[in-house]
Enzyme design. Structure first.
Site, short mmCIF file in Angstrom:
data_model
loop_
_atom_site.label_atom_id
_atom_site.label_comp_id
_atom_site.label_asym_id
_atom_site.label_seq_id
_atom_site.Cartn_x
_atom_site.Cartn_y
_atom_site.Cartn_z
CE1 TYR A 148 -2.93 3.25 0.98
CE2 TYR A 148 -1.49 3.39 2.90
CZ TYR A 148 -2.45 3.95 2.07
OH TYR A 148 -2.91 5.22 2.33
CE1 TYR A 176 -3.97 14.04 2.86
CE2 TYR A 176 -5.28 12.03 2.86
CZ TYR A 176 -4.95 13.24 2.29
OH TYR A 176 -5.62 13.64 1.18
P1 NAD Z 1 -12.04 5.73 1.85
O1 NAD Z 1 -11.89 4.28 1.52
O2 NAD Z 1 -13.10 6.14 2.79
O3 NAD Z 1 -12.20 6.59 0.50
C1 NAD Z 1 -11.58 6.22 -0.71
C2 NAD Z 1 -12.66 6.17 -1.76
O4 NAD Z 1 -12.08 5.83 -3.03
C3 NAD Z 1 -13.71 5.11 -1.47
O5 NAD Z 1 -14.99 5.73 -1.46
C4 NAD Z 1 -13.59 4.11 -2.64
O6 NAD Z 1 -14.85 3.56 -2.98
C5 NAD Z 1 -12.99 4.98 -3.72
N1 NAD Z 1 -12.22 4.28 -4.75
C6 NAD Z 1 -11.21 3.40 -4.58
N2 NAD Z 1 -10.73 3.02 -5.78
C7 NAD Z 1 -11.44 3.70 -6.74
C8 NAD Z 1 -11.41 3.74 -8.15
N3 NAD Z 1 -10.56 2.99 -8.86
N4 NAD Z 1 -12.28 4.55 -8.80
C9 NAD Z 1 -13.17 5.32 -8.10
N5 NAD Z 1 -13.25 5.32 -6.76
C10 NAD Z 1 -12.38 4.51 -6.08
O7 NAD Z 1 -10.61 6.22 2.37
P2 NAD Z 1 -10.21 7.62 3.00
O8 NAD Z 1 -9.83 7.38 4.41
O9 NAD Z 1 -11.22 8.64 2.67
O10 NAD Z 1 -8.87 7.88 2.20
C11 NAD Z 1 -8.82 8.75 1.08
C12 NAD Z 1 -7.40 8.72 0.52
O11 NAD Z 1 -6.48 9.13 1.53
C13 NAD Z 1 -6.95 7.32 0.08
O12 NAD Z 1 -6.22 7.45 -1.12
C14 NAD Z 1 -6.03 6.88 1.20
O13 NAD Z 1 -5.03 6.00 0.75
C15 NAD Z 1 -5.44 8.20 1.66
N6 NAD Z 1 -5.00 8.16 3.07
C16 NAD Z 1 -5.91 7.85 4.03
C17 NAD Z 1 -5.50 7.79 5.37
C18 NAD Z 1 -6.46 7.44 6.47
O14 NAD Z 1 -6.01 7.13 7.54
N7 NAD Z 1 -7.78 7.48 6.25
C19 NAD Z 1 -4.17 8.06 5.71
C20 NAD Z 1 -3.27 8.38 4.68
C21 NAD Z 1 -3.71 8.44 3.36
C1 UD1 Z 2 -3.41 2.36 10.16
C2 UD1 Z 2 -2.66 2.01 8.94
C3 UD1 Z 2 -2.37 3.28 8.17
C4 UD1 Z 2 -3.68 4.01 7.86
C5 UD1 Z 2 -4.46 4.25 9.15
C6 UD1 Z 2 -5.86 4.75 8.87
C7 UD1 Z 2 -1.44 -0.02 9.58
C8 UD1 Z 2 -0.12 -0.61 10.03
N1 UD1 Z 2 -1.45 1.31 9.37
O1 UD1 Z 2 -2.58 3.23 10.91
O2 UD1 Z 2 -1.73 3.01 6.97
O3 UD1 Z 2 -3.39 5.24 7.26
O4 UD1 Z 2 -4.62 3.01 9.83
O5 UD1 Z 2 -6.35 5.43 10.00
O6 UD1 Z 2 -2.42 -0.72 9.40
N2 UD1 Z 2 -4.92 -0.24 17.98
C9 UD1 Z 2 -5.19 -1.12 19.01
N3 UD1 Z 2 -6.31 -1.88 18.93
C10 UD1 Z 2 -7.18 -1.81 17.88
C11 UD1 Z 2 -6.89 -0.91 16.81
C12 UD1 Z 2 -5.73 -0.16 16.90
O7 UD1 Z 2 -4.43 -1.21 19.99
O8 UD1 Z 2 -8.18 -2.54 17.86
C13 UD1 Z 2 -3.71 0.59 18.07
C14 UD1 Z 2 -2.69 0.32 17.00
O9 UD1 Z 2 -1.83 -0.72 17.35
C15 UD1 Z 2 -1.98 1.68 16.90
C16 UD1 Z 2 -3.11 2.68 17.21
O10 UD1 Z 2 -4.11 1.94 17.91
O11 UD1 Z 2 -0.99 1.79 17.89
C17 UD1 Z 2 -3.72 3.29 15.98
O12 UD1 Z 2 -4.11 2.24 15.11
P1 UD1 Z 2 -4.95 2.51 13.76
O13 UD1 Z 2 -6.09 3.38 14.04
O14 UD1 Z 2 -5.22 1.19 13.14
O15 UD1 Z 2 -3.93 3.37 12.90
P2 UD1 Z 2 -2.45 3.05 12.42
O16 UD1 Z 2 -2.06 1.65 12.72
O17 UD1 Z 2 -1.55 4.12 12.91
#
Ligand code: NAD
Ligand code: UD1
Length: 337
Positions: A148, A176
């Protein structure tokens, strides 16, 4: 401005749509609904106070992207569409590379050839190589360790090269950290489609009685209380950072790579306590083994975003918990999926 929002029905995209309409922009939402629901359009339109155009499509299909751009004149693109589960990407890397790389390449190619001025990309703090020198700065070495994160790192390079080519757009490459919380109305939030693997969605369901026990993934990390520390950023701060990045590209005619985080970390136990206060409940927790792929601490250095955009996250952990809980209470089944 007429702005394409890919992944517009997803968690971050849906909140970004509200930030854009609040600034008078006209977003066009596209999504293939693989991880979201069309039901979000109803509260979005209510909160935005206008009709929103939604196109169900797959941006990894070049012909579909070309057709979209043939009937729209976009000045900017916010590209959120993507698959985002690290665990799934280890199981099926080819699906992650195909979806995330082709989507980005198609959009970049068509954007460059149609005169899009500004392109915002959703990257991740997991592109950095792990080191002891946290918080991460934008110029720290990169070294993603799973498919990823590698797909995001590859997308960053594709976008940088195309943005620097003759016809290129300006690029805001935003990394992010841990987005959390929900819109303060409680009408829009994060509605995970399957089991809630991430901490906030799990705590929301725990407080709502849909889960029984939180398993803390390890309590022997070298952190003050032994549990993992993360840089949680309120979703509204995150999307305001996008609007600021858009303004920067359009006014300064520059590209930029920025962390979007707070620079402050909270442990799992601290988040649990804050969520207990927000929800008025006491949670049962047990300690389990360390989760594969987890690290002790992830923190952003958010100074550059402040310097360049005059943007800083202003909402704290208390508000993230209160807003997530309000959303959970009003929408016990998320968007009903
Ligand atoms: P999300 O899954 O809620 O939103 C992503 C959306 O993209 C979904 O609605 C999905 O249906 C759509 N999608 C996926 N592939 C597609 C395609 N080929 N064509 C059209 N639509 C498509 O995720 P999010 O949390 O809103 O994340 C948005 C972006 O931010 C993602 O690219 C994710 O990798 C990135 N990101 C998210 C986080 C996080 O923690 N949420 C952290 C870092 C980066
Ligand atoms: C994870 C993803 C990251 C993604 C993010 C979305 C991994 C390794 N990383 O981040 O790529 O952008 O989610 O928000 O999957 N935790 C518990 N118990 C639980 C769930 C989580 O202890 O049931 C802990 C985890 O170990 C971590 C913290 O909570 O220390 C945050 O976890 P999480 O929300 O899943 O985020 P990340 O692991 O940081």
């Amino acid at each position: 401005m007429h702005i394409l929002v890919t992944g517009g029905t997803g968690y971050i995209g849906s909140h970004a749509v509200l930030a854009l309409t609040a600034r008078g922009h006209t977003p066009v939402l596209v999504d293939n609904l693989s991880n979201s629901s069309k039901q979000v359009l109803t509260p979005l339109q209510e909160l935005a106070g206008c009709e929103l155009e939604f196109v169900e499509m797959d941006v990894s299909q070049r012909d579909q992207v070309q057709t979209l751009f043939a009937v729209h004149d976009f000045q900017a693109v916010l590209h959120f569409a993507g698959l985002k589960s690290i665990g799934q990407s280890v199981q099926s890397p080819e699906i992650y590379y195909r979806n995330n790389l082709l989507s980005t390449l198609n959009l970049a190619e068509v954007s460059a050839s149609t005169g899009v001025q500004a392109f915002v990309f959703s990257s991740t703090g997991t592109v950095y190589a792990q080191n002891d020198g946290q918080p991460f700065r934008e110029d720290d070495p990169l070294g993603p360790i799973n498919p990823y994160s590698r797909s995001k790192w590859m997308c960053e390079q594709i976008l940088r090269d195309i943005s620097q080519s003759g016809s290129g757009f300006h690029l805001a490459n935003l990394r992010y950290f841990n987005p959390a919380g929900a819109h303060e109305s409680g009408k829009v939030g994060e509605g995970p489609t399957g089991f809630p693997h991430n901490l906030f969605p799990f705590l929301g369901q725990l407080a709502a009685g849909r889960q029984n026990v939180l398993t803390i993934h390890g309590d022997s990390y070298p952190t003050p209380d032994g549990t993992g520390v993360r840089d949680y950023i309120h979703i509204l701060d995150l999307v305001e950072g996008h609007v600021a990045a858009l303004d920067y590209m359009l006014t300064q005619a520059q590209s930029i790579t920025l962390n979007l985080g707070t620079g402050t970390g909270f442990s799992v136990r601290e988040v649990v306590t804050a969520f207990e206060h927000a929800s008025g409940q006491k949670f049962t927790c047990k300690t389990g083994p360390v989760r594969a792929g987890d690290v002790a601490i992830t923190l952003a250095n958010a100074d550059l975003a402040h310097q360049v955009l005059n943007w800083r996250a202003s909402r704290g952990l208390k508000q993230m918990c209160a807003d997530h809980w309000r959303w959970q209470t009003q929408n016990p089944n998320g968007y009903g999926r």
